[in-house]
Write an enzyme that holds these catalytic residues in place. Structure first.
Site, PDB file in Angstrom:
ATOM      1  N   GLU A 268       2.878   7.749   5.078  1.00  0.00           N
ATOM      2  CA  GLU A 268       1.759   8.521   4.525  1.00  0.00           C
ATOM      3  C   GLU A 268       1.983   8.851   3.055  1.00  0.00           C
ATOM      4  O   GLU A 268       1.059   8.798   2.248  1.00  0.00           O
ATOM      5  CB  GLU A 268       1.545   9.820   5.322  1.00  0.00           C
ATOM      6  CG  GLU A 268       1.129   9.614   6.771  1.00  0.00           C
ATOM      7  CD  GLU A 268      -0.288   9.067   6.943  1.00  0.00           C
ATOM      8  OE1 GLU A 268      -1.012   8.944   5.947  1.00  0.00           O
ATOM      9  OE2 GLU A 268      -0.663   8.754   8.093  1.00  0.00           O
ATOM     10  N   ARG A 272      -0.764   7.282   0.464  1.00  0.00           N
ATOM     11  CA  ARG A 272      -1.674   8.243  -0.184  1.00  0.00           C
ATOM     12  C   ARG A 272      -1.180   8.613  -1.576  1.00  0.00           C
ATOM     13  O   ARG A 272      -1.897   8.471  -2.564  1.00  0.00           O
ATOM     14  CB  ARG A 272      -1.810   9.506   0.668  1.00  0.00           C
ATOM     15  CG  ARG A 272      -2.359   9.199   2.054  1.00  0.00           C
ATOM     16  CD  ARG A 272      -2.796  10.442   2.782  1.00  0.00           C
ATOM     17  NE  ARG A 272      -2.853  10.181   4.216  1.00  0.00           N
ATOM     18  CZ  ARG A 272      -3.624  10.829   5.066  1.00  0.00           C
ATOM     19  NH1 ARG A 272      -4.399  11.790   4.651  1.00  0.00           N
ATOM     20  NH2 ARG A 272      -3.613  10.534   6.345  1.00  0.00           N
ATOM     21  N   ASP A 401      -1.813  -2.127  12.755  1.00  0.00           N
ATOM     22  CA  ASP A 401      -2.897  -2.481  11.825  1.00  0.00           C
ATOM     23  C   ASP A 401      -2.529  -2.936  10.405  1.00  0.00           C
ATOM     24  O   ASP A 401      -2.657  -4.109  10.051  1.00  0.00           O
ATOM     25  CB  ASP A 401      -3.939  -1.341  11.752  1.00  0.00           C
ATOM     26  CG  ASP A 401      -3.332   0.056  11.559  1.00  0.00           C
ATOM     27  OD1 ASP A 401      -2.129   0.151  11.333  1.00  0.00           O
ATOM     28  OD2 ASP A 401      -4.098   1.037  11.623  1.00  0.00           O
ATOM     29  N   GLU A 535     -12.670   2.937   8.597  1.00  0.00           N
ATOM     30  CA  GLU A 535     -12.456   1.510   8.868  1.00  0.00           C
ATOM     31  C   GLU A 535     -13.747   0.707   9.048  1.00  0.00           C
ATOM     32  O   GLU A 535     -13.821  -0.474   8.646  1.00  0.00           O
ATOM     33  CB  GLU A 535     -11.561   1.323  10.104  1.00  0.00           C
ATOM     34  CG  GLU A 535     -10.115   1.771   9.893  1.00  0.00           C
ATOM     35  CD  GLU A 535      -9.923   3.286   9.906  1.00  0.00           C
ATOM     36  OE1 GLU A 535     -10.833   3.989  10.394  1.00  0.00           O
ATOM     37  OE2 GLU A 535      -8.882   3.766   9.414  1.00  0.00           O
ATOM     38  N   THR A 621      -3.958   0.289   1.825  1.00  0.00           N
ATOM     39  CA  THR A 621      -4.590   0.663   3.097  1.00  0.00           C
ATOM     40  C   THR A 621      -5.270   2.030   3.035  1.00  0.00           C
ATOM     41  O   THR A 621      -5.958   2.428   3.970  1.00  0.00           O
ATOM     42  CB  THR A 621      -3.577   0.588   4.261  1.00  0.00           C
ATOM     43  OG1 THR A 621      -4.288   0.613   5.486  1.00  0.00           O
ATOM     44  CG2 THR A 621      -2.578   1.728   4.195  1.00  0.00           C
TER      45      THR A 621
HETATM   46  C1  DMJ Z   1      -5.847   6.034   6.520  1.00  0.00           C
HETATM   47  O1  DMJ Z   1      -4.913   6.960   6.119  1.00  0.00           O
HETATM   48  C2  DMJ Z   1      -5.380   4.640   6.282  1.00  0.00           C
HETATM   49  O2  DMJ Z   1      -6.461   3.793   6.285  1.00  0.00           O
HETATM   50  C3  DMJ Z   1      -4.390   4.164   7.299  1.00  0.00           C
HETATM   51  O3  DMJ Z   1      -4.034   2.825   7.141  1.00  0.00           O
HETATM   52  C4  DMJ Z   1      -4.914   4.357   8.683  1.00  0.00           C
HETATM   53  N1  DMJ Z   1      -5.668   5.521   8.909  1.00  0.00           N
HETATM   54  C5  DMJ Z   1      -6.240   6.336   7.920  1.00  0.00           C
HETATM   55  C6  DMJ Z   1      -7.721   6.502   8.043  1.00  0.00           C
HETATM   56  O4  DMJ Z   1      -8.265   6.363   9.269  1.00  0.00           O
END
Ligand code: DMJ
Length: 639
Positions: A268, A272, A401, A535, A621
């Site tokens: 995270e 982020r 994912d 998503e 992501t």
């Molecule tokens: C986000 O923090 C990112 O997209 C992560 O890869 C997966 N989930 C959350 C949002 O749903």
């Protein structure tokens, strides 16, 4: 002594002294004690290294002294760490050295793991000086000659990078229809509303609680604050919310404190914070974002000090201690976590000139490319100690994912030079197509989960990003595969759209199933919530850019309307607890990814294609744009 007695023609010399048997024993005892003492002194006296050299071969001496200094330094660093130990201890103690009593299979696994990981990491948890200091910087990058002291300090050439872009970052085209413009402006207004409320009630906290009008800190970011600020920066910039961008920037300059001491999710923090800071630096050229990203990146490095170099999931940003999630089976690391570092870490090396970040993620790639894959699939849990899979659960949704996403995006970000990543992506997708892609009785295509060979006919909301990813990969394929993958991407995106349209709120549930008569609907109470996730709109954005079929904009607009109707509250946006009721209750949380991703992807859906063009950028992501390496600025990222 036995030898002396046997010398021909000579009596044993104690006998020669005329001693009796008990006296002989006493004498021998005394003599052996004396000898032991003399020998021991050679090794125990303070400056015994000179003597050691006399008795030990050269190489053994070196390793003996280095290991003794290593153990003394680790002893001192662990005693420092003892004072600020994190609350939860490591989930699994690390068997650094297999004891002779350890089972043979474990010892073999450890040996294999050590071989795969190459030379051991040189930094101990918490020894940040080693990482920051000259040792790793002096390492030659990509086989370059060793650094000389006279070398000028590394400086990333920002101007050159900007010249390499093919499109202005905020676009330059005009001429769109008024409706598209109005919709884009509506989304911009939503972003401003989300930001303004966060600023008013929660600035400096991680998220806004829009019902109670206060902030939420949580425990995912190890004491770091301002997750929403960092996640929102690039969206504010792209939307030309100049004043709001300046407010966010000021907070970073004045209040963003990296000297924290708490338990953070490596994943995270990377997606982020590091992602958000890197993207904002590339977009604006403001040094503060770069230096914060690099400083934070260095704090993550101790998590990689495992026998295989596969990082553990949790790290204390103060002490550098790391451990696995308590819920992850047998102290394992999670595929989607350690597999979602590659893009950011290559950029950390690119911007710092320090190859250590790139080396860490290249090693992860090495371990993954060598481990045996059941039916070509990647399970979600891997032991950072042995480098073997711990459980055979495969999913393109949660836990798996973004690992797949980062393979195809690594290839694109390398300007299609990282062919290893492309091959791993192609092979993985082929296995997914073969074993996990299914069609429901009603004709909906979905990607099931796999548990040791048994299919679970369920798709999580998280798995809906895959429509966009597969379309992006297809765009750069040829022939048969291009067509097949484009169709698959469109079908999955359509299924995810169905999961939205079949709910009362027109927002999708956390997970939906295709069994016991259900088709793209949640069957469990615990899976009916929607937490402002991106998503599905992410896939709409990619499919729009790659096909220009108007339905994707229509579907995106449906989401905007549903968000306004069900998630907008007096002081921000909130998730809802049940998508299958027209009067849902709110969860009182405005997630930071709503500003980073959901609103950004919706906005881009109604922009011209040259705004954050896919020819110049890949999105991490968390939807933070990172530039494609068009000019081979430096080879740090290339295998
Ligand atoms: C986000 O923090 C990112 O997209 C992560 O890869 C997966 N989930 C959350 C949002 O749903």
């Amino acid at each position: 002594m036995v030898v002396l007695r046997k010398l021909p023609g000579m009596p044993g010399w104690p006998a020669a002294l005329g001693l009796r048997l008990p006296q002989k024993f006493l004498f021998l005892l005394f003599l052996s004690g004396l000898l032991t003492l003399c020998f021991g002194a050679l090794f125990l006296l303070p400056d015994s290294s000179r003597f050691k050299r006399l008795f030990l071969p050269r190489r053994a001496t070196a390793s003996a002294s280095s290991s003794s200094s290593a153990s003394s330094s680790s002893a001192s660093s662990s005693s420092t760490r003892d004072t600020d130990l994190p609350r939860s201890p490591p989930a699994a103690a690390e068997p650094r050295h297999a004891s002779p009593a350890a089972p043979r299979r474990l010892r073999e696994k450890l040996r294999t793991a050590a071989r795969m990981a190459g030379p051991p990491a040189r930094t101990a948890p918490g020894s940040r000086q080693q990482v920051q200091g000259g040792e790793s910087r002096a390492q030659p990058a990509s086989g370059a000659p060793p650094a000389r002291e006279t070398r000028a300090p590394f400086r990333f050439d920002y101007e050159r990078f900007r010249r390499s872009l093919r499109h202005p970052v905020r676009g330059g085209r005009s001429g769109e229809d008024p409706e598209t413009r109005a919709r884009r402006m509506k989304i911009k207004e939503m972003m401003k509303f989300a930001w303004d409320n966060y600023k008013q009630y929660a600035l400096g906290k991680n998220e806004l609680r829009p019902l109670t009008k206060n902030g939420h800190i949580g425990n995912m970011f190890g004491g770091l604050r301002g997750a929403t600020v960092i996640d929102a920066l690039d969206t504010l910039y792209i939307m030309e919310l100049e004043e709001e961008f300046q407010e966010a920037k000021q907070w970073v300059e004045k209040s963003f404190d990296l000297n924290v001491n708490g338990e953070a999710s490596l994943f995270e923090v990377n997606i982020r914070y590091i992602g958000g800071l890197l993207a904002t630096y590339y977009l604006t050229g403001e040094e503060v974002f770069k230096s914060k990203a690099l400083e934070l990146g260095e704090k993550l490095l101790p998590a990689f000090n495992t026998p295989t170099g596969i990082p553990r999931g949790v790290i204390n940003l103060g002490s550098g201690m790391s451990w696995s999630w308590g819920w992850a089976s047998a102290g394992s690391s999670i595929l989607a976590e350690f597999g979602t570092l590659h893009l950011e870490f290559l950029h950390l090396s690119e911007l710092s000139g320090n190859p250590v970040f790139a080396e860490k993620v290249r090693n992860i790639r090495r371990v993954l490319s060598r481990v045996e894959k059941p039916q070509g699939l990647y399970p979600n849990f891997l032991s950072p100690v042995t480098g073997s899979w711990v459980q055979h659960h495969v999913s393109i949704g949660g836990l798996g994912d973004s690992f797949y996403e980062y393979l195809i995006k690594s290839w694109l970000m390398s300007d299609k030079k990282d062919s290893e990543a492309k091959k791993m992506y192609d092979d993985a997708l082929e296995a997914i197509e073969k074993h996990l892609v299914k069609k429901s009785a009603g004709g909906l295509t979905y990607i099931a989960e796999w548990r040791g060979g048994i299919l679970d006919h369920k798709m999580g909301h998280l798995a809906c990003f895959s429509g966009g990813m597969i379309a992006l990969g297809a765009e750069h394929s040829t022939g048969d595969r291009r067509q097949r993958h484009m169709e698959l991407a469109a079908e999955i995106t359509s299924t995810c759209h169905e999961s939205y349209t079949r709910s009362d709120t027109k927002l999708g549930p956390e997970a939906f199933r295709f069994d016991a008569g259900s088709e793209a609907t949640a069957t469990r109470l615990s899976e009916r919530y929607y937490i402002l996730r991106p998503e599905v709109v992410e896939s709409y954005m990619y499919l729009w850019r790659l096909t220009h079929q108007p339905k994707y904009r229509h579907w995106g607009w449906e989401v905007v309307q549903a968000l306004e109707k069900h998630c907008r509250v007096e002081a921000g946006f909130s998730g809802i607890r049940d998508v299958y009721t027209t009067t849902p209750t709110h969860d009182n949380m405005q997630q930071s990814f709503f500003l980073a991703e959901t609103l950004k992807y919706l906005y881009l859906l109604f922009c011209e294609d040259d705004v954050l063009s896919l020819e110049d950028w890949v999105f991490n992501t968390e939807a933070h744009p990172l530039p494609i390496n068009h000019t081979d600025l430096k080879a740090a990222g290339q295998p």
